[in-house]
Design a protein around this motif. Structure first.
Motif, PDB file in Angstrom:
ATOM      1  N   THR A 103       2.545   0.956 -13.133  1.00 23.95           N
ATOM      2  CA  THR A 103       3.147   2.048 -12.362  1.00 23.95           C
ATOM      3  C   THR A 103       3.889   1.528 -11.138  1.00 23.95           C
ATOM      4  O   THR A 103       3.285   0.961 -10.233  1.00 23.95           O
ATOM      5  CB  THR A 103       2.055   3.045 -11.917  1.00 23.95           C
ATOM      6  N   LEU A 132       8.422  10.403 -11.964  1.00 23.62           N
ATOM      7  CA  LEU A 132       8.408  11.192 -13.196  1.00 23.62           C
ATOM      8  C   LEU A 132       8.255  10.295 -14.418  1.00 23.62           C
ATOM      9  O   LEU A 132       7.450  10.583 -15.317  1.00 23.62           O
ATOM     10  CB  LEU A 132       9.696  12.012 -13.298  1.00 23.62           C
ATOM     11  N   ALA A 133       9.004   9.199 -14.450  1.00 22.64           N
ATOM     12  CA  ALA A 133       8.975   8.317 -15.618  1.00 22.64           C
ATOM     13  C   ALA A 133       7.594   7.715 -15.832  1.00 22.64           C
ATOM     14  O   ALA A 133       7.099   7.643 -16.962  1.00 22.64           O
ATOM     15  CB  ALA A 133      10.024   7.210 -15.455  1.00 22.64           C
ATOM     16  N   GLN A 134       6.936   7.280 -14.758  1.00 22.59           N
ATOM     17  CA  GLN A 134       5.630   6.640 -14.934  1.00 22.59           C
ATOM     18  C   GLN A 134       4.570   7.630 -15.394  1.00 22.59           C
ATOM     19  O   GLN A 134       3.683   7.287 -16.173  1.00 22.59           O
ATOM     20  CB  GLN A 134       5.192   5.920 -13.669  1.00 22.59           C
ATOM     21  N   MET A 135       4.664   8.873 -14.945  1.00 19.59           N
ATOM     22  CA  MET A 135       3.690   9.871 -15.388  1.00 19.59           C
ATOM     23  C   MET A 135       3.860  10.186 -16.880  1.00 19.59           C
ATOM     24  O   MET A 135       2.898  10.491 -17.586  1.00 19.59           O
ATOM     25  CB  MET A 135       3.845  11.150 -14.563  1.00 19.59           C
ATOM     26  N   LEU A 136       5.097  10.121 -17.360  1.00 23.82           N
ATOM     27  CA  LEU A 136       5.357  10.409 -18.769  1.00 23.82           C
ATOM     28  C   LEU A 136       5.003   9.234 -19.677  1.00 23.82           C
ATOM     29  O   LEU A 136       4.497   9.421 -20.785  1.00 23.82           O
ATOM     30  CB  LEU A 136       6.843  10.770 -18.960  1.00 23.82           C
ATOM     31  N   VAL A 137       5.252   8.019 -19.198  1.00 18.59           N
ATOM     32  CA  VAL A 137       5.122   6.830 -20.047  1.00 18.59           C
ATOM     33  C   VAL A 137       3.718   6.225 -20.008  1.00 18.59           C
ATOM     34  O   VAL A 137       3.261   5.655 -21.001  1.00 18.59           O
ATOM     35  CB  VAL A 137       6.164   5.765 -19.619  1.00 18.59           C
ATOM     36  N   LEU A 140       1.111   6.680 -22.974  1.00 21.73           N
ATOM     37  CA  LEU A 140       1.497   5.949 -24.180  1.00 21.73           C
ATOM     38  C   LEU A 140       1.237   4.460 -24.022  1.00 21.73           C
ATOM     39  O   LEU A 140       0.732   3.799 -24.948  1.00 21.73           O
ATOM     40  CB  LEU A 140       2.977   6.194 -24.486  1.00 21.73           C
ATOM     41  N   GLN A 141       1.548   3.913 -22.856  1.00 22.54           N
ATOM     42  CA  GLN A 141       1.328   2.488 -22.626  1.00 22.54           C
ATOM     43  C   GLN A 141      -0.159   2.134 -22.692  1.00 22.54           C
ATOM     44  O   GLN A 141      -0.538   1.118 -23.283  1.00 22.54           O
ATOM     45  CB  GLN A 141       1.909   2.095 -21.260  1.00 22.54           C
TER      46      GLN A 141
END
Length: 320
Positions: A103, A132-137, A140-141
């Motif tokens: 993150t 936003l991107a880190q909360m979405l990804v 999955l990671q």
């Protein structure tokens, strides 16, 4: 917040929490109950520094945006997975390490970037997208790197609650405060008071986290120390990667320095409430995250001097 403030806050918070936790073990319960309230206040203050009104600017600077996203969400995961092999034998350490390394930071990285002559403004404008991107990804990671068994072991209700009440609500409150600050004197005063409380809130947060955990995990201090080389190695690898990425993208010198700091600095304090929402079996994970904060801030002080040498301003040298 000045350049010394983040590091000083971490040292004070860790020291106060460690001393109280060891000397008064009965404080563990009350300290644990205080974690979420102080985190909410800290993250509210943190999110006030995100320029929500500049979101359009972040989309407009496409070369910088593509580079910072590629570094943090294409290159960092590979590096994080590789360096985390050091603690892969211990799933609790592995989960804590991956949570924080995957993150990108959105707060004090901007301070250190500016101190090193980097483009803090562009990094500040990109902060909402990085958040936003880190909360979405991230989910999955973690599923990919830790495995299906970990995903199945996690009760997602507390996880969702933590995100909604400790991240989403302070984020919304910060956005509303910014709107009020742009229109009213009272709004501006509230914003100033909260921003001025950033360092004390950081001290309080780290103190209650450590005080709540330290008595119960003293026998695992050796394990926590094992994460230190992971964090140092991550930085050692990411600095040249960030330098090369900025050069390949043909960014100017301040933007390249910003890419280096964004790739190396992690989002420990923002991700902490999600780690605290993990099952009891992962009780050590919050201290794994706090350990990263301590290591990182010491490293950042060094990078403020090192990065300008690695990414020199050749234009000013030629003019001289």
């Amino acid at each position: 917040m000045d350049g010394a403030a983040p590091g000083d806050a971490v040292h004070r918070g860790l020291a106060v929490g460690g001393v109280l936790g060891f000397l008064v073990p009965s404080l563990a319960g009350p300290a644990e109950a205080a974690i979420h309230p102080v985190l909410v206040l800290l993250l509210y203050a943190t999110f006030l520094g995100i320029p929500f009104g500049r979101l359009g600017r972040a989309f407009g600077d496409r070369r910088f945006l593509v580079t910072v996203l590629a570094v943090n969400f294409a290159l960092v995961p590979t590096v994080a997975w590789l360096v985390s092999r050091i603690v892969a034998h211990d799933q609790v350490l592995l989960v804590g390490v991956l949570f924080v390394l995957l993150t990108p930071c959105i707060d004090y990285v901007i301070v250190f970037t500016g101190l090193a002559g980097g483009d803090a403004g562009r990094l500040l404008a990109a902060a909402p997208l990085l958040m936003l991107a880190q909360m979405l990804v991230l989910p999955l990671q973690l599923w990919m790197f830790v495995g299906v068994e970990f995903a199945r072991s996690v009760e997602f209700a507390p996880f969702v609650d933590a995100f909604v009440f400790i991240i989403a609500l302070p984020l919304a409150a910060a956005a509303l405060t910014q709107i009020a600050a742009s229109r009213t004197v009272a709004g501006r005063r509230i914003e100033q008071v909260v921003m001025a409380a950033m360092v004390p809130l950081m001290v309080a947060t780290l103190a209650v986290v450590v005080a709540s955990q330290i008595a119960g995990v003293s026998s695992r201090l050796g394990s926590l120390l094992l994460t230190v080389p992971v964090y140092v190695l991550f930085t050692v690898v990411m600095v040249p990667i960030g330098t090369a990425a900025g050069r390949l993208a043909r960014l100017d010198v301040p933007a390249r320095r910003a890419i280096v700091f964004s790739g190396t600095t992690r989002n420990s304090l923002v991700i902490l409430p999600l780690v605290l929402a993990l099952p009891d079996a992962y009780a050590l994970a919050p201290l794994v995250v706090v350990t990263q904060t301590l290591v990182e801030l010491i490293v950042m002080v060094a990078l403020v001097r090192l990065v300008p040498r690695l990414v020199p301003d050749t234009t000013s040298l030629r003019e001289a």
